[in-house]
Design an enzyme around this catalytic site. Structure first.
Site, PDB file in Angstrom:
ATOM      1  N   PRO A  11      68.281 -15.553  13.181  1.00 56.45           N
ATOM      2  CG  PRO A  11      68.921 -16.853  11.347  1.00 56.45           C
ATOM      3  CD  PRO A  11      68.076 -15.678  11.735  1.00 56.45           C
ATOM      4  CG  ASN A  12      72.685 -19.008  14.743  1.00 55.20           C
ATOM      5  OD1 ASN A  12      72.417 -19.965  15.455  1.00 55.20           O
ATOM      6  ND2 ASN A  12      72.769 -19.104  13.425  1.00 55.20           N
ATOM      7  NE  ARG A  19      77.060 -17.356  15.085  1.00 57.37           N
ATOM      8  CZ  ARG A  19      76.614 -16.538  14.149  1.00 57.37           C
ATOM      9  NH1 ARG A  19      75.871 -15.506  14.463  1.00 57.37           N
ATOM     10  NH2 ARG A  19      76.917 -16.744  12.888  1.00 57.37           N
ATOM     11  CE1 TYR A  24      78.044 -11.607  13.246  1.00 62.80           C
ATOM     12  CE2 TYR A  24      78.981 -13.598  14.177  1.00 62.80           C
ATOM     13  CZ  TYR A  24      78.429 -12.923  13.112  1.00 62.80           C
ATOM     14  OH  TYR A  24      78.283 -13.549  11.908  1.00 62.80           O
ATOM     15  CG  ASN A  76      71.096  -8.469  12.756  1.00 62.52           C
ATOM     16  OD1 ASN A  76      71.292  -9.231  11.825  1.00 62.52           O
ATOM     17  ND2 ASN A  76      72.012  -8.191  13.662  1.00 62.52           N
ATOM     18  CB  ALA A  79      72.370 -16.741   8.146  1.00 60.34           C
ATOM     19  CG  HIS A  82      73.776 -13.096   3.589  1.00 61.40           C
ATOM     20  ND1 HIS A  82      74.127 -11.780   3.311  1.00 61.40           N
ATOM     21  CD2 HIS A  82      74.097 -13.289   4.886  1.00 61.40           C
ATOM     22  CE1 HIS A  82      74.651 -11.233   4.393  1.00 61.40           C
ATOM     23  NE2 HIS A  82      74.639 -12.124   5.356  1.00 61.40           N
ATOM     24  CG  ASP A  89      58.825 -12.056  -2.343  1.00 61.26           C
ATOM     25  OD1 ASP A  89      59.460 -11.250  -3.058  1.00 61.26           O
ATOM     26  OD2 ASP A  89      58.596 -13.236  -2.676  1.00 61.26           O
ATOM     27  CD  GLU A 100      70.596  -5.107   4.899  1.00 54.16           C
ATOM     28  OE1 GLU A 100      71.199  -6.168   4.719  1.00 54.16           O
ATOM     29  OE2 GLU A 100      70.399  -4.272   3.975  1.00 54.16           O
ATOM     30  CG  HIS A 102      74.115  -6.421   8.530  1.00 49.23           C
ATOM     31  ND1 HIS A 102      73.678  -7.724   8.524  1.00 49.23           N
ATOM     32  CD2 HIS A 102      73.557  -5.818   7.464  1.00 49.23           C
ATOM     33  CE1 HIS A 102      72.892  -7.903   7.473  1.00 49.23           C
ATOM     34  NE2 HIS A 102      72.795  -6.754   6.817  1.00 49.23           N
ATOM     35  CG  LEU A 103      75.652  -7.034  15.702  1.00 50.84           C
ATOM     36  CD1 LEU A 103      75.608  -8.410  16.337  1.00 50.84           C
ATOM     37  CD2 LEU A 103      75.647  -5.950  16.746  1.00 50.84           C
ATOM     38  CB  SER A 104      80.216  -7.935  11.164  1.00 54.68           C
ATOM     39  OG  SER A 104      79.340  -8.730  10.389  1.00 54.68           O
ATOM     40  NE  ARG A 109      81.703 -11.825   8.882  1.00 60.42           N
ATOM     41  CZ  ARG A 109      80.723 -12.447   9.522  1.00 60.42           C
ATOM     42  NH1 ARG A 109      79.615 -11.818   9.820  1.00 60.42           N
ATOM     43  NH2 ARG A 109      80.871 -13.712   9.875  1.00 60.42           N
ATOM     44  NE  ARG A 113      79.304 -14.387   6.931  1.00 65.86           N
ATOM     45  CZ  ARG A 113      78.463 -15.075   7.701  1.00 65.86           C
ATOM     46  NH1 ARG A 113      77.218 -14.685   7.855  1.00 65.86           N
ATOM     47  NH2 ARG A 113      78.890 -16.161   8.323  1.00 65.86           N
TER      48      ARG A 113
END
Length: 144
Positions: A11-12, A19, A24, A76, A79, A82, A89, A100, A102-104, A109, A113
């Protein structure tokens, strides 16, 4: 096993570049897809690149990656990382390794998170490198 790597974005992430660019970055998801397509070609891989704002769609794509015997999944989950036991599952239910992404760096943070359900089942994690996180993760997938 095929030479396809699924790149799944949650999402996002469709709003990348606009954003919170201070967190990001300024690159768009299309920029990242183009970068990875070029890199995948150099590595002799194909990518299947997707983005959704819906948790169930991510799960369906994880299942698809497994059915198609993909080399790996770069995930990625944004949200959902978390919050989603359902993604945990799904990752545990498939044989394809999940990396996995992640940009950040979530651990630097907000406290909420710091917990990663995805990380509880992922084979590896690349974080905090901006768009380059995807590139490093693709290199890891190529080495599998």
């Amino acid at each position: 096993m095929t030479d396809t790597v699924f790149v799944l974005n949650g999402p996002n992430l469709n709003l990348l570049g606009q954003r919170e660019p201070e967190i990001y970055g300024h690159q768009t998801l299309a920029d990242i897809e183009e970068m990875l397509a070029q890199q995948a070609e150099e590595l002799g891989l194909a990518i299947s690149f997707h983005q959704t704002n819906h948790e169930g769609q991510l799960i369906d794509w994880l299942h698809d990656a497994n059915r198609q015997e993909a080399r790996a999944v770069l995930l990625n989950a944004a949200a959902y990382t978390h919050t989603s036991i359902a993604l945990l599952d799904a990752i545990k239910a498939i044989e394809v390794p999940v990396i996995e992404v992640h940009l950040s760096d979530p651990e630097t943070r907000e406290e909420f998170r710091h917990l990663s359900y995805v990380g509880m089942a992922a084979a590896d994690c690349v974080k905090g490198l901006g768009a380059r996180s995807y590139s490093v993760a693709l290199e890891k997938a190529a080495a599998l």
